[in-house]
Design a protein around this motif. Structure first.
Motif, short mmCIF file in Angstrom:
data_model
loop_
_atom_site.label_atom_id
_atom_site.label_comp_id
_atom_site.label_asym_id
_atom_site.label_seq_id
_atom_site.Cartn_x
_atom_site.Cartn_y
_atom_site.Cartn_z
N SER A 139 -9.47 3.55 -10.56
CA SER A 139 -10.72 4.29 -10.72
C SER A 139 -11.05 5.14 -9.48
CB SER A 139 -11.87 3.33 -11.01
OG SER A 139 -12.19 2.56 -9.87
N ALA A 140 -10.45 4.81 -8.34
CA ALA A 140 -10.69 5.57 -7.10
C ALA A 140 -9.36 5.93 -6.46
CB ALA A 140 -11.57 4.76 -6.16
N PRO A 141 -8.57 6.78 -7.10
CA PRO A 141 -7.22 7.05 -6.61
C PRO A 141 -7.16 7.78 -5.28
CG PRO A 141 -7.80 8.57 -8.38
CD PRO A 141 -8.89 7.55 -8.32
N ASP A 142 -8.28 8.34 -4.83
CA ASP A 142 -8.29 9.09 -3.58
C ASP A 142 -9.02 8.35 -2.46
OD1 ASP A 142 -6.91 11.19 -4.79
OD2 ASP A 142 -8.77 12.07 -5.53
N ASP A 143 -9.25 7.06 -2.65
CA ASP A 143 -9.94 6.27 -1.63
C ASP A 143 -8.91 5.46 -0.85
OD1 ASP A 143 -11.29 4.11 -0.28
OD2 ASP A 143 -13.04 4.48 -1.53
N PRO A 144 -8.64 5.81 0.41
CA PRO A 144 -7.59 5.11 1.17
C PRO A 144 -7.91 3.64 1.42
CG PRO A 144 -8.73 6.69 2.57
CD PRO A 144 -9.19 6.94 1.18
N GLN A 145 -9.19 3.30 1.54
CA GLN A 145 -9.56 1.92 1.81
C GLN A 145 -9.25 1.04 0.60
OE1 GLN A 145 -13.39 1.38 3.61
NE2 GLN A 145 -13.50 -0.80 3.11
N ILE A 146 -9.60 1.50 -0.59
CA ILE A 146 -9.33 0.72 -1.80
C ILE A 146 -7.83 0.63 -2.05
CG2 ILE A 146 -9.58 0.71 -4.32
CD1 ILE A 146 -12.43 1.69 -3.95
N GLN A 147 -7.11 1.72 -1.81
CA GLN A 147 -5.65 1.68 -2.00
C GLN A 147 -5.02 0.66 -1.04
OE1 GLN A 147 -4.08 3.51 -4.49
NE2 GLN A 147 -6.17 4.09 -5.05
N SER A 148 -5.48 0.65 0.20
CA SER A 148 -4.94 -0.28 1.19
C SER A 148 -5.27 -1.72 0.84
CB SER A 148 -5.49 0.06 2.57
OG SER A 148 -5.03 -0.86 3.55
N THR B 123 0.85 -13.60 -5.37
CA THR B 123 0.81 -12.28 -6.01
C THR B 123 1.80 -11.31 -5.35
OG1 THR B 123 -1.11 -11.74 -4.59
CG2 THR B 123 -1.55 -12.40 -6.87
N PHE B 124 2.73 -11.82 -4.55
CA PHE B 124 3.61 -10.93 -3.80
C PHE B 124 4.44 -10.04 -4.73
CE2 PHE B 124 7.43 -9.59 -1.63
CZ PHE B 124 6.95 -9.18 -0.41
N ASP B 125 4.39 -8.74 -4.43
CA ASP B 125 5.19 -7.74 -5.14
C ASP B 125 5.43 -6.61 -4.15
OD1 ASP B 125 6.06 -5.47 -6.66
OD2 ASP B 125 5.21 -6.35 -8.48
N GLY B 126 6.61 -6.61 -3.54
CA GLY B 126 6.88 -5.66 -2.47
C GLY B 126 6.77 -4.21 -2.88
N ASP B 127 7.25 -3.89 -4.08
CA ASP B 127 7.20 -2.50 -4.53
C ASP B 127 5.76 -2.04 -4.76
OD1 ASP B 127 9.94 -2.17 -4.40
OD2 ASP B 127 10.26 -2.70 -6.50
N LYS B 128 4.97 -2.90 -5.40
CA LYS B 128 3.56 -2.53 -5.61
C LYS B 128 2.85 -2.37 -4.27
CE LYS B 128 2.06 -4.22 -10.12
NZ LYS B 128 1.10 -5.10 -10.83
N ALA B 129 3.02 -3.33 -3.41
CA ALA B 129 2.35 -3.27 -2.11
C ALA B 129 2.72 -1.98 -1.37
CB ALA B 129 2.73 -4.49 -1.27
N LYS B 130 3.99 -1.69 -1.36
CA LYS B 130 4.47 -0.50 -0.64
C LYS B 130 3.85 0.77 -1.21
CE LYS B 130 8.78 0.56 -1.24
NZ LYS B 130 10.25 0.52 -1.16
N GLY B 131 3.76 0.85 -2.53
CA GLY B 131 3.18 2.04 -3.16
C GLY B 131 1.73 2.25 -2.77
N TYR B 132 0.94 1.19 -2.79
CA TYR B 132 -0.47 1.32 -2.44
C TYR B 132 -0.66 1.62 -0.96
CZ TYR B 132 -1.86 -0.46 -7.03
OH TYR B 132 -2.07 -0.61 -8.39
N LEU B 133 0.12 0.98 -0.10
CA LEU B 133 -0.02 1.20 1.34
C LEU B 133 0.40 2.62 1.72
CD1 LEU B 133 1.37 -2.24 2.58
CD2 LEU B 133 -1.03 -1.52 2.55
N LYS B 134 1.48 3.09 1.13
CA LYS B 134 1.92 4.46 1.40
C LYS B 134 0.86 5.47 0.94
CE LYS B 134 6.13 5.55 0.19
NZ LYS B 134 7.38 5.58 -0.63
N ARG B 135 0.29 5.22 -0.23
CA ARG B 135 -0.73 6.14 -0.74
C ARG B 135 -1.94 6.16 0.20
NH1 ARG B 135 -1.99 9.41 -4.54
NH2 ARG B 135 -4.15 9.67 -5.24
N SER B 136 -2.34 5.00 0.68
CA SER B 136 -3.47 4.94 1.61
C SER B 136 -3.19 5.76 2.86
CB SER B 136 -3.75 3.49 1.99
OG SER B 136 -4.75 3.42 2.98
N LEU B 137 -1.99 5.64 3.39
CA LEU B 137 -1.64 6.40 4.59
C LEU B 137 -1.57 7.89 4.29
CD1 LEU B 137 0.96 3.94 6.08
CD2 LEU B 137 -1.15 4.67 7.20
#
Length: 222
Positions: free
Chosen positions: A106-115, A127-141
């Motif tokens: 719902s907030a694809p442009d919010d770096p804090q929520i993505q992180s 809930t570990f999922d390396g690919d998901k985590a990486k995608g959200y962290l990269k988007r936040s950056l």
């Protein structure tokens, strides 16, 4: 709030004007406040917030704060990083991850929520999922011009865990370049809102330099 009113199929206590107008921000905000006022009774708060997000599924601040409420409760138990946490902790960590993903959508442009969403997929074993985590962290950056401190700290810890040295090298270069051109690190403050953290700049740059060196060494050996 008309706390005694309810609609058919709606949780008792859900105000009629919220149920009828779920996208009316003032009503949603008031009801969200009512739900969080019951945070000492987490089961009741969960019921209220579950109903609210059914009615207003794209309200990012409701989703984000609900996910954070669950996450904070889990961390207070001290069992959140167990490989096999108690059933109630596991359920709420997983529910927190689900709600964070709704918030991120719902907030694809919010770096804090993505992180924060990425955190749920690298920091918690259940809930570990390396690919998901990486995608959200990269988007936040990417969204924060490589300044969001929590996202960089997360990616810096995640990449060695999953042996993704290419991503670590790539983003270490981006973070280092951002610091060199004067970008100021950002992270949540006491109020939870993201703000500048100039005192963190030297440390963030140093960690990026160290990460790049490590990644380059690993890539040479592979």
């Amino acid at each position: 709030l008309r706390g005694g009113d309810a609609l058919p199929g709606v949780a008792p206590g859900l105000p009629v004007h919220v149920a009828e107008e779920p996208d009316q921000p003032q009503a949603t905000e008031k009801f969200c406040g009512l739900a969080f006022a019951k945070a000492n009774d987490l089961e009741e708060a969960e019921k209220l917030l579950d109903e609210l997000i059914k009615l207003s599924p794209n309200t990012s601040y409701v989703l984000n704060n609900y996910a954070l409420l669950l996450r904070d409760w889990c961390e207070k138990t001290g069992k959140h990083q167990d490989d096999s946490p108690p059933a109630d902790v596991k359920r709420r960590v997983r529910r927190s991850a689900e709600v964070y993903e709704m918030a991120a959508k719902s907030a694809p442009d919010d770096p804090q929520i993505q992180s924060d969403t990425g955190l749920l997929f690298w920091y918690y074993p259940c809930t570990f999922d390396g690919d998901k985590a990486k995608g959200y962290l990269k988007r936040s950056l990417d969204l924060s011009d490589y300044s969001y401190l929590d996202a960089w700290n997360g990616l810096d810890k995640l990449c060695p865990k999953i042996s993704d040295w290419e991503t670590l090298a790539d983003y270490a270069v981006r973070v280092e370049a951002a610091m060199e051109r004067g970008v100021v690190p950002t992270s949540p403050g006491g109020s939870g809102a993201r703000g500048p953290r100039p005192n963190e700049k030297a440390g963030m740059q140093a960690r990026a330099e160290a990460a790049l060196k490590l990644a380059q060494e690993k890539l040479k050996k592979s």
